[in-house]
Enzyme design. Structure first.
Site, PDB file in Angstrom:
ATOM      1  N   LEU A   9       1.334  -1.026  -0.040  1.00  7.19           N
ATOM      2  CA  LEU A   9      -0.206   0.144   0.315  1.00  7.19           C
ATOM      3  C   LEU A   9       1.103   1.249  -0.157  1.00  7.19           C
ATOM      4  O   LEU A   9       1.440   1.560   1.102  1.00  7.19           O
ATOM      5  CB  LEU A   9      -1.091   0.086   1.331  1.00  7.19           C
ATOM      6  CG  LEU A   9      -2.238  -0.890   0.857  1.00  7.19           C
ATOM      7  CD1 LEU A   9      -2.988  -1.495   3.300  1.00  7.19           C
ATOM      8  CD2 LEU A   9      -2.239  -1.700  -0.250  1.00  7.19           C
ATOM      9  N   ARG A  16       2.764  13.827   6.858  1.00  2.00           N
ATOM     10  CA  ARG A  16       3.926  14.049   7.642  1.00  2.00           C
ATOM     11  C   ARG A  16       4.712  14.719   6.851  1.00  2.00           C
ATOM     12  O   ARG A  16       5.658  15.320   7.806  1.00  2.00           O
ATOM     13  CB  ARG A  16       3.886  13.912   8.918  1.00  2.00           C
ATOM     14  CG  ARG A  16       2.063  13.901   9.512  1.00  2.00           C
ATOM     15  CD  ARG A  16       1.611  12.247  10.248  1.00  2.00           C
ATOM     16  NE  ARG A  16       1.004  11.234   9.569  1.00  2.00           N
ATOM     17  CZ  ARG A  16       0.668  10.280  10.425  1.00  2.00           C
ATOM     18  NH1 ARG A  16       0.797   9.711  11.794  1.00  2.00           N
ATOM     19  NH2 ARG A  16       0.540   9.458   9.397  1.00  2.00           N
TER      20      ARG A  16
HETATM   21  C1  UD1 Z   1      -1.572   2.533   9.520  1.00  2.00           C
HETATM   22  C2  UD1 Z   1      -2.728   1.263  10.508  1.00  2.00           C
HETATM   23  C3  UD1 Z   1      -2.371   1.099  11.762  1.00  2.00           C
HETATM   24  C4  UD1 Z   1      -0.831   0.974  11.837  1.00  2.00           C
HETATM   25  C5  UD1 Z   1       0.877   1.325  10.985  1.00  2.00           C
HETATM   26  C6  UD1 Z   1       1.634   1.107  10.921  1.00  2.00           C
HETATM   27  C7  UD1 Z   1      -4.618   1.488   9.416  1.00  2.00           C
HETATM   28  C8  UD1 Z   1      -6.020   2.177   9.142  1.00  2.00           C
HETATM   29  N1  UD1 Z   1      -3.887   2.025  10.266  1.00  2.00           N
HETATM   30  O1  UD1 Z   1      -1.195   3.859  10.405  1.00  2.00           O
HETATM   31  O2  UD1 Z   1      -3.251   0.117  11.807  1.00  2.00           O
HETATM   32  O3  UD1 Z   1      -0.553   0.559  13.430  1.00  2.00           O
HETATM   33  O4  UD1 Z   1      -0.212   1.578   9.569  1.00  2.00           O
HETATM   34  O5  UD1 Z   1       2.439   1.650  10.907  1.00  2.00           O
HETATM   35  O6  UD1 Z   1      -4.038   1.139   7.755  1.00  2.00           O
HETATM   36  N2  UD1 Z   1      -2.589   4.127   2.065  1.00  2.00           N
HETATM   37  C9  UD1 Z   1      -2.446   4.085   1.071  1.00  2.00           C
HETATM   38  N3  UD1 Z   1      -4.288   4.724   0.138  1.00  2.00           N
HETATM   39  C10 UD1 Z   1      -4.140   5.812   1.220  1.00  2.00           C
HETATM   40  C11 UD1 Z   1      -4.149   5.355   2.764  1.00  2.00           C
HETATM   41  C12 UD1 Z   1      -3.096   4.862   2.891  1.00  2.00           C
HETATM   42  O7  UD1 Z   1      -2.095   3.453   0.072  1.00  2.00           O
HETATM   43  O8  UD1 Z   1      -5.808   5.990   0.733  1.00  2.00           O
HETATM   44  C13 UD1 Z   1      -0.836   3.478   1.905  1.00  2.00           C
HETATM   45  C14 UD1 Z   1      -0.236   4.395   2.853  1.00  2.00           C
HETATM   46  O9  UD1 Z   1       0.515   5.127   1.249  1.00  2.00           O
HETATM   47  C15 UD1 Z   1       1.168   3.792   3.712  1.00  2.00           C
HETATM   48  C16 UD1 Z   1      -0.109   2.565   4.587  1.00  2.00           C
HETATM   49  O10 UD1 Z   1      -1.104   2.321   2.959  1.00  2.00           O
HETATM   50  O11 UD1 Z   1       1.582   3.166   3.112  1.00  2.00           O
HETATM   51  C17 UD1 Z   1      -0.803   2.667   5.926  1.00  2.00           C
HETATM   52  O12 UD1 Z   1      -1.059   3.932   5.773  1.00  2.00           O
HETATM   53  P1  UD1 Z   1      -1.173   5.824   6.587  1.00  2.00           P
HETATM   54  O13 UD1 Z   1      -1.627   6.462   6.479  1.00  2.00           O
HETATM   55  O14 UD1 Z   1       1.074   5.475   6.951  1.00  2.00           O
HETATM   56  O15 UD1 Z   1      -0.900   4.935   7.869  1.00  2.00           O
HETATM   57  P2  UD1 Z   1      -1.030   5.072   9.451  1.00  2.00           P
HETATM   58  O16 UD1 Z   1      -1.859   5.981  10.146  1.00  2.00           O
HETATM   59  O17 UD1 Z   1       0.564   4.886   9.825  1.00  2.00           O
HETATM   60 CA    CA Z   2       2.361   5.204   8.003  1.00  2.00          CA
END
Ligand code: UD1
Ligand code: CA
Length: 414
Positions: A9, A16
């Site tokens: 993903l 941030r």
């Molecule tokens: C996420 C998890 C959290 C975990 C953490 C670990 C969710 C809801 N939460 O939080 O439980 O502890 O990762 O690091 O998943 N992304 C997409 N499309 C989107 C949003 C995000 O591809 O619309 C991808 C981001 O690029 C990223 C990953 O999903 O690689 C996680 O997203 P991020 O916003 O970093 O989630 P966290 O708040 O870190």
């Molecule tokens: Ca993250």
């Protein structure tokens, strides 16, 4: 049976990071954030990697063309929505697909293998990778029932005061049973606070439908997700520390681990001593018994033979150095080949760039270059020759073997 497909993903904005560059393309160690994740997955035997991209997708696709398959998430509606976009790219009915975040670079290949084998052995619907952190702030917490079974994952923003005390966190890597994933991912509802579909909500949905959730543990360090520049610095420091330890284990002395940077791709021989404030970047090779630093900077393409001394404020790039040569103070050597037992005086500079091309300097065995000499490339200094202090050896005015030259421009003297 093995798990050979993974989804990364990587569509998020990386808000941030406060950056124009997508988060997964930031440099980390000797690679990029996404590059690291891909390398570790491949090492774990994952052959088919699908990346979900969105923000500045074209930049990511360009860099990983041919290596990854891409699906696009048009609207950034959360990790749950991101994985939905990849469903069509998965083989139908696959018993296991690994899903990981694009920003957790320290998860080792061994941990990915453990996650996959736990999933298959326990015939789980979903297997979560978890870690126990002293400071679990900002991560999703693993909520377990009285019997110890996973009940749900709760995000920091939605957690109660009690739930916030849980130290076991969701690392963001999972294995899913393909058919269960396809069936239940559509049941995830939008999180009203963040207006996103949380992938983590699928855990509770699966539990409610009587499915098995398994978990595998990893080290706290591995869980670090790169969300900010501070996280990036923490991760870079961890990678450097590991690289220094690996070098020390193989017989290299690192005098000060706090101020020494050695790239993961560098190779250093036994009994070489690296003094403080030394930076070794990229695929540098250093033989055994050398003394490097303090304050030396060796850049990519530098190859140093054995028993060489490179002292303070010496910068080298794309330069080879022969056995026993000494370059002890204040010098810049670029695109040069330096023979054996050469002495490069303090303040020697190769003028390797003429504004258009990078040109080569050749310095043969047993040459003595006086302090403050400038060698304008392309130029060759023959075996045993001597260049006087403060001389400027001009372009193509090669110095014959055994000759002594001095002055500006340098001329032969008896
Ligand atoms: C996420 C998890 C959290 C975990 C953490 C670990 C969710 C809801 N939460 O939080 O439980 O502890 O990762 O690091 O998943 N992304 C997409 N499309 C989107 C949003 C995000 O591809 O619309 C991808 C981001 O690029 C990223 C990953 O999903 O690689 C996680 O997203 P991020 O916003 O970093 O989630 P966290 O708040 O870190
Ligand atoms: Ca993250």
């Amino acid at each position: 049976m093995k798990i050979t497909t993974a989804v990364i993903l990587a569509a998020g904005l990386g808000t941030r990071m406060k950056s124009e560059i997508p988060k997964v393309l930031h440099s980390v160690g000797s690679s990029t954030v996404l590059g690291k994740v891909v390398t570790n997955l491949k090492k774990a035997g994952i052959k088919n990697i699908i990346a979900v991209v969105g923000y500045k997708a074209e930049l990511i696709e360009k860099q990983f063309k041919g290596e990854l398959k891409f699906v696009t998430q048009k609207e950034l509606l959360g990790s749950g929505d991101a994985l939905k976009q990849a469903l069509d790219a998965l083989d139908e009915g696959c018993p296991g697909v690994l899903v990981t975040c694009g920003d957790t670079v320290l998860i080792t290949s061994a941990t990915y293998e453990k996650l996959a084998s736990t999933h298959l052995n326990e015939k789980a619907s979903c297997t979560l990778l978890t870690a126990s952190l002293d400071d679990p702030h900002a991560y999703g917490r693993i909520v377990r029932g009285a019997g110890g079974d996973v009940e749900k994952v709760i995000e920091e923003k939605d957690a109660s005061r009690e739930e916030k005390k849980i130290r076991e966190i969701n690392v963001g890597s999972y294995c899913f049973n393909g058919p269960d994933l396809e069936k239940f991912i559509h049941d995830i509802e939008i999180n009203e606070k963040k207006k996103e579909f949380y992938l983590t909500d699928i855990v509770n949905i699966l539990v409610s439908n009587g499915k098995t959730i398994a978990s595998a543990g990893c080290e706290a360090d591995e869980a670090i997700g790169i969300n900010s520049r501070k996280d990036l610095a923490v991760v870079n420091n961890i990678i450097n520390k590991k690289t220094l330890e690996k070098n020390m284990d193989s017989g290299v002395t690192v005098v000060d681990t706090e101020t020494t940077f050695i790239d993961e791709t560098a190779k250093i021989g036994k009994d070489t001593i690296i003094y403080p404030n030394t930076v070794i970047e990229g695929d540098v090779e250093i033989g055994s018994g050398c003394k490097i630093g303090p304050f030396a900077r060796l850049r990519p393409g530098t190859k140093v033979s054995r028993d060489v001394e490179i002292g303070n404020f010496v910068e080298m790039t794309r330069t080879e150095v022969g056995e026993g040569t000494k370059i002890k103070h204040h010098a810049y050597l670029g695109d040069a080949r330096i023979g054996r037992n050469v002495n490069i005086g303090s303040g020697t500079m190769t003028a390797n760039y003429d504004g258009k091309n990078k040109n080569r300097t050749e310095i043969e065995d047993n040459v003595l270059i006086g302090v403050g000499a400038i060698l304008i490339a392309p130029v060759k200094i023959g075996k045993g020759a001597q260049v006087g202090a403060g001389s400027v050896v001009t372009k193509n005015k090669n110095v014959a073997a055994g000759a002594t030259v001095a002055g500006i421009p340098a001329k032969a003297i008896d």
